[in-house]
Design a protein around this motif. Structure first.
Motif, PDB file in Angstrom:
ATOM      1  N   ASN A  45     -30.018  22.744  -6.371  1.00 51.78           N
ATOM      2  CA  ASN A  45     -31.385  22.224  -6.277  1.00 51.78           C
ATOM      3  C   ASN A  45     -32.395  23.364  -6.370  1.00 51.78           C
ATOM      4  N   PRO A  46     -33.226  23.366  -7.451  1.00 50.88           N
ATOM      5  CA  PRO A  46     -33.337  22.350  -8.503  1.00 50.88           C
ATOM      6  C   PRO A  46     -32.122  22.356  -9.438  1.00 50.88           C
ATOM      7  N   ARG A  47     -32.026  21.300 -10.227  1.00 50.62           N
ATOM      8  CA  ARG A  47     -30.862  21.127 -11.092  1.00 50.62           C
ATOM      9  C   ARG A  47     -31.296  20.655 -12.470  1.00 50.62           C
ATOM     10  N   PRO A  48     -30.434  20.824 -13.500  1.00 48.46           N
ATOM     11  CA  PRO A  48     -30.745  20.264 -14.823  1.00 48.46           C
ATOM     12  C   PRO A  48     -30.831  18.739 -14.732  1.00 48.46           C
ATOM     13  N   ASP A  49     -31.749  18.145 -15.479  1.00 48.74           N
ATOM     14  CA  ASP A  49     -31.818  16.686 -15.479  1.00 48.74           C
ATOM     15  C   ASP A  49     -30.690  16.128 -16.344  1.00 48.74           C
ATOM     16  N   GLU A  50     -30.661  14.811 -16.502  1.00 47.69           N
ATOM     17  CA  GLU A  50     -29.526  14.173 -17.176  1.00 47.69           C
ATOM     18  C   GLU A  50     -29.399  14.563 -18.641  1.00 47.69           C
ATOM     19  N   LYS A  51     -30.484  14.920 -19.296  1.00 50.92           N
ATOM     20  CA  LYS A  51     -30.411  15.377 -20.676  1.00 50.92           C
ATOM     21  C   LYS A  51     -30.008  16.841 -20.746  1.00 50.92           C
ATOM     22  N   GLU A  52     -30.593  17.658 -19.892  1.00 51.47           N
ATOM     23  CA  GLU A  52     -30.308  19.095 -19.906  1.00 51.47           C
ATOM     24  C   GLU A  52     -28.855  19.396 -19.551  1.00 51.47           C
ATOM     25  N   ILE A  53     -28.266  18.595 -18.682  1.00 51.62           N
ATOM     26  CA  ILE A  53     -26.911  18.877 -18.208  1.00 51.62           C
ATOM     27  C   ILE A  53     -25.872  18.734 -19.310  1.00 51.62           C
ATOM     28  N   MET A  54     -26.169  17.994 -20.351  1.00 49.09           N
ATOM     29  CA  MET A  54     -25.190  17.767 -21.409  1.00 49.09           C
ATOM     30  C   MET A  54     -24.757  19.056 -22.088  1.00 49.09           C
ATOM     31  N   ALA A  55     -25.614  20.069 -22.080  1.00 55.02           N
ATOM     32  CA  ALA A  55     -25.257  21.354 -22.684  1.00 55.02           C
ATOM     33  C   ALA A  55     -24.082  22.005 -21.968  1.00 55.02           C
ATOM     34  N   TYR A  56     -23.842  21.605 -20.721  1.00 51.20           N
ATOM     35  CA  TYR A  56     -22.772  22.212 -19.922  1.00 51.20           C
ATOM     36  C   TYR A  56     -21.473  21.408 -19.986  1.00 51.20           C
ATOM     37  N   TYR A  57     -21.419  20.446 -20.903  1.00 50.05           N
ATOM     38  CA  TYR A  57     -20.202  19.696 -21.172  1.00 50.05           C
ATOM     39  C   TYR A  57     -19.860  19.797 -22.658  1.00 50.05           C
ATOM     40  N   PRO A  58     -19.556  20.979 -23.157  1.00 56.01           N
ATOM     41  CA  PRO A  58     -19.224  21.135 -24.585  1.00 56.01           C
ATOM     42  C   PRO A  58     -17.878  20.498 -24.914  1.00 56.01           C
ATOM     43  N   GLU A  59     -17.572  20.395 -26.191  1.00 58.14           N
ATOM     44  CA  GLU A  59     -16.337  19.747 -26.610  1.00 58.14           C
ATOM     45  C   GLU A  59     -15.100  20.445 -26.068  1.00 58.14           C
ATOM     46  N   GLU A  60     -15.201  21.759 -25.823  1.00 59.78           N
ATOM     47  CA  GLU A  60     -14.041  22.496 -25.318  1.00 59.78           C
ATOM     48  C   GLU A  60     -13.891  22.405 -23.801  1.00 59.78           C
ATOM     49  N   TYR A  61     -14.748  21.622 -23.154  1.00 56.53           N
ATOM     50  CA  TYR A  61     -14.675  21.432 -21.707  1.00 56.53           C
ATOM     51  C   TYR A  61     -13.272  20.960 -21.329  1.00 56.53           C
ATOM     52  N   GLY A  62     -12.668  21.602 -20.317  1.00 53.98           N
ATOM     53  CA  GLY A  62     -11.273  21.362 -19.956  1.00 53.98           C
ATOM     54  C   GLY A  62     -10.873  19.907 -19.791  1.00 53.98           C
ATOM     55  N   PRO A  63     -11.607  19.094 -18.990  1.00 50.78           N
ATOM     56  CA  PRO A  63     -11.215  17.698 -18.798  1.00 50.78           C
ATOM     57  C   PRO A  63     -11.270  16.850 -20.069  1.00 50.78           C
ATOM     58  N   TYR A  64     -11.865  17.366 -21.134  1.00 50.98           N
ATOM     59  CA  TYR A  64     -11.921  16.618 -22.387  1.00 50.98           C
ATOM     60  C   TYR A  64     -10.713  16.882 -23.283  1.00 50.98           C
ATOM     61  N   GLN A  65      -9.768  17.686 -22.810  1.00 55.89           N
ATOM     62  CA  GLN A  65      -8.606  18.039 -23.631  1.00 55.89           C
ATOM     63  C   GLN A  65      -7.402  17.203 -23.204  1.00 55.89           C
ATOM     64  N   LEU A  66      -7.032  16.232 -24.035  1.00 58.22           N
ATOM     65  CA  LEU A  66      -5.880  15.388 -23.738  1.00 58.22           C
ATOM     66  C   LEU A  66      -4.608  16.118 -24.170  1.00 58.22           C
ATOM     67  N   ASN A  67      -3.681  16.265 -23.232  1.00 58.66           N
ATOM     68  CA  ASN A  67      -2.424  16.960 -23.521  1.00 58.66           C
ATOM     69  C   ASN A  67      -1.270  16.095 -23.018  1.00 58.66           C
ATOM     70  N   THR A  68      -0.887  15.118 -23.834  1.00 53.07           N
ATOM     71  CA  THR A  68       0.149  14.167 -23.413  1.00 53.07           C
ATOM     72  C   THR A  68       1.509  14.844 -23.251  1.00 53.07           C
ATOM     73  N   ALA A  69       1.790  15.841 -24.089  1.00 58.42           N
ATOM     74  CA  ALA A  69       3.086  16.525 -23.994  1.00 58.42           C
ATOM     75  C   ALA A  69       3.215  17.234 -22.649  1.00 58.42           C
ATOM     76  N   ARG A  70       2.130  17.859 -22.207  1.00 59.25           N
ATOM     77  CA  ARG A  70       2.155  18.553 -20.917  1.00 59.25           C
ATOM     78  C   ARG A  70       2.336  17.556 -19.775  1.00 59.25           C
ATOM     79  N   VAL A  71       1.641  16.401 -19.854  1.00 61.80           N
ATOM     80  CA  VAL A  71       1.760  15.390 -18.807  1.00 61.80           C
ATOM     81  C   VAL A  71       3.178  14.845 -18.750  1.00 61.80           C
TER      82      VAL A  71
END
Length: 314
Positions: A45-71
């Motif tokens: 606080n203060p924090r990025p608003d809902e539009k600004e925060i999207m920059a911190y979720y790039p495509e390479e963000y860890g939770p966005y990587q599906l790894n079925t073989a590892r699971v």
């Protein structure tokens, strides 16, 4: 940027605790972690608003990587060596097992990312009716390709009928929610009267925050908007119509490895020495078992960096 009132008590009196940056993606910017002077709740606080925060979720963000073989490999190892893995089990599956592992329970995961957890649930509990939701379009598409029902949502409204879900999972998602009260209201609405809301969140009371400070991995600035303790999480949940049934502190020192590596990277040590230290302290599966006695002490003293919390409708 936007400022907020305290999510636990509604107060507007804040004290700055520390200033830190994004260590996960190294996106420029400094952010303040503040403590409510009225009740102790901590937030970015203060924090990025809902539009600004999207920059911190790039495509390479860890939770966005599906790894079925590892699971698949992990589940196979756990089934082969159940005792070993029970030693570090954060109890995320306990509620489902107790409710009915072989029934057609309706399960919703909010903030499912690419769906690694849902894929694991499908392997463990094939009769469960699984649905996942996240705001990442690409992640949801990947999950749908694996045959798991999923939809895109900002979690402000959930397209499920009232009292329809047996379990709602939220694995490391509550601390990310801009519209926290709105999402919790929706979870309460869709949860059956005897249903369970099972979440995992970082623990700001962990020793790692006191030792590593701005380098602590659990901070995950600025994506983590709130920094919960058991006390402050309980207050927020009670305010939004939930009662805490149990809290299990995680038995692992994995986050301490990540925190130490953050500190090493930011240090003034020679690059060669940095690389050597990073290779030594980078987390490996074997470390789970080598550090298990310390991890148990950490959990017993409620100093773990993460906690699994089971909630019910109050």
């Amino acid at each position: 940027m936007e400022t907020i009132s305290c999510k636990a008590c509604g107060g507007d009196n804040w004290h700055s605790v520390l200033e830190t940056k994004d260590f996960l993606h190294n996106i420029p910017g400094l952010f303040v972690i503040a403590r409510c002077t009225d009740c102790g709740f901590m937030a970015t606080n203060p924090r990025p608003d809902e539009k600004e925060i999207m920059a911190y979720y790039p495509e390479e963000y860890g939770p966005y990587q599906l790894n079925t073989a590892r699971v698949e490999k992990m589940v196979a190892h756990q089934e082969k060596h159940p005792f070993l893995f029970s030693l570090v089990d954060p109890c995320i599956f306990k509620v489902g097992r107790e409710k009915c592992a072989d029934c057609e329970l309706k399960i919703l995961e909010i903030g499912c990312g690419a769906g690694n957890f849902l894929y694991e649930l499908r392997l463990r509990f094939p009769k469960w009716k699984l649905v996942g939701t996240d705001f990442s379009v690409r992640s949801i598409e990947k999950l749908q390709e694996k045959g798991i029902e999923a939809y895109v949502s900002d979690l402000k409204e959930l397209p499920h009928t009232d009292k329809s879900q047996d379990i709602v999972y939220g694995f490391m998602i509550v601390e990310h929610l801009h519209r926290l009260e709105q999402t919790l209201g929706e979870v309460k609405r869709v949860l059956k009267d005897d249903g369970k809301f099972v979440i995992a969140v970082p623990n700001i009371k962990s020793w790692q925050f006191r030792v590593f400070g701005k380098y602590a991995y659990i901070l995950h600035i600025p994506a983590h908007l709130y920094h919960f303790s058991e006390k402050s999480l309980t207050a927020v949940m009670q305010k939004n119509g939930f009662a805490v049934e149990s809290v299990t502190y995680h038995r692992t020192l994995q986050d301490s490895s990540f925190s130490l590596c953050n500190a090493i990277r930011e240090s003034q040590l020679p690059e060669g020495l940095k690389n050597i230290l990073l290779k030594i302290f980078r987390w490996r599966t074997a470390y789970h078992f080598l550090t298990l006695p310390l991890a148990y002490i950490q959990a017993w003293t409620k100093q773990s960096p993460g906690m699994t919390v089971v909630l019910r409708k109050a």
